[in-house]
Design an enzyme around this catalytic site. Sequence first.
Site, short mmCIF file in Angstrom:
data_model
loop_
_atom_site.label_atom_id
_atom_site.label_comp_id
_atom_site.label_asym_id
_atom_site.label_seq_id
_atom_site.Cartn_x
_atom_site.Cartn_y
_atom_site.Cartn_z
N GLU A 104 5.20 -9.34 15.45
CA GLU A 104 4.63 -9.76 16.74
C GLU A 104 5.11 -11.17 17.08
OE1 GLU A 104 0.48 -9.20 16.67
OE2 GLU A 104 0.23 -9.71 18.80
N ARG A 114 0.82 -1.21 0.00
CA ARG A 114 0.00 0.00 0.00
C ARG A 114 0.86 1.26 0.00
NH1 ARG A 114 -2.70 -3.64 3.07
NH2 ARG A 114 -1.67 -2.86 4.94
P1 AMP Z 1 4.65 -1.72 11.59
O1 AMP Z 1 5.89 -2.32 11.01
O2 AMP Z 1 4.23 -2.40 12.87
O3 AMP Z 1 4.74 -0.22 11.73
O4 AMP Z 1 3.47 -2.05 10.59
C1 AMP Z 1 3.28 -1.27 9.46
C2 AMP Z 1 2.83 -2.09 8.28
O5 AMP Z 1 1.82 -3.02 8.62
C3 AMP Z 1 2.24 -1.17 7.24
O6 AMP Z 1 2.72 -1.59 5.97
C4 AMP Z 1 0.75 -1.33 7.38
O7 AMP Z 1 0.14 -1.36 6.12
C5 AMP Z 1 0.54 -2.63 8.14
N1 AMP Z 1 -0.33 -2.51 9.33
C6 AMP Z 1 0.04 -2.72 10.61
N2 AMP Z 1 -0.98 -2.56 11.45
C7 AMP Z 1 -2.04 -2.20 10.71
C8 AMP Z 1 -3.42 -1.87 11.00
N3 AMP Z 1 -3.91 -1.86 12.25
N4 AMP Z 1 -4.23 -1.53 9.97
C9 AMP Z 1 -3.75 -1.52 8.71
N5 AMP Z 1 -2.48 -1.84 8.36
C10 AMP Z 1 -1.64 -2.18 9.34
#
Ligand code: AMP
Length: 185
Positions: free
Chosen positions: A108, A71
């Site tokens: 996670e 995205r």
């Molecule tokens: P992070 O590495 O934890 O910051 O996760 C970011 C990535 O995971 C991005 O590419 C987001 O598109 C996806 N992502 C993580 N959590 C969500 C959420 N609650 N809703 C939508 N996309 C998420």
Amino acid sequence: MQTFNSSLTDLNLEQEIRNTIRDVPDFPKPGILFKDITPVFYDQHLCSHIVEGFIARMTEKPDALLGIESRGFIFGFAIANKLNIPFVMVRKVGKLPSKTLRAEYDLEYGSSVIEVQQDAIRPDWNVLIHDDLLATGGTAEAAARLVKKSGARVSGFNFVIALDFLNGKEKLIQHSNNITCLVHY
Ligand code: AMP
């Protein structure tokens, strides 16, 4: 037909995005509230304003924009195109042809790997990193390491949505404190 330049104030832009995003509970697993930006893509007028909104918030023009699969490609490419700068793809491991640089990051449960093509980023570039959403910051932080492995500088990060309660910014400020998010939760 609405013109590209018809203006939305910052507040209206934020509200428009909030009104358009769809919350999907328990996706992709129980307990996660997924912020689905798919409906934003149906509204090209709003998409144009999002691109303009990101550009209006920039303090310096980057040399290149790096978008994170998948995205992060959508607005990332549109912003790069509007700025007339190169767009660089960061993809999940095994998707990019030719020689790549890799960065691992924690999920996670377990870990994941993202890649960029070895010759994609020039060492003299200031690179802006874009994704749709900042959660824990692990993905964007790994992307920043790819920029640095290429010898280049991270000029900042931008996201449509930030989930502030997950403190993702804490992971990113070691690379740049220039972090722009259009909507905060
Ligand atoms: P992070 O590495 O934890 O910051 O996760 C970011 C990535 O995971 C991005 O590419 C987001 O598109 C996806 N992502 C993580 N959590 C969500 C959420 N609650 N809703 C939508 N996309 C998420």
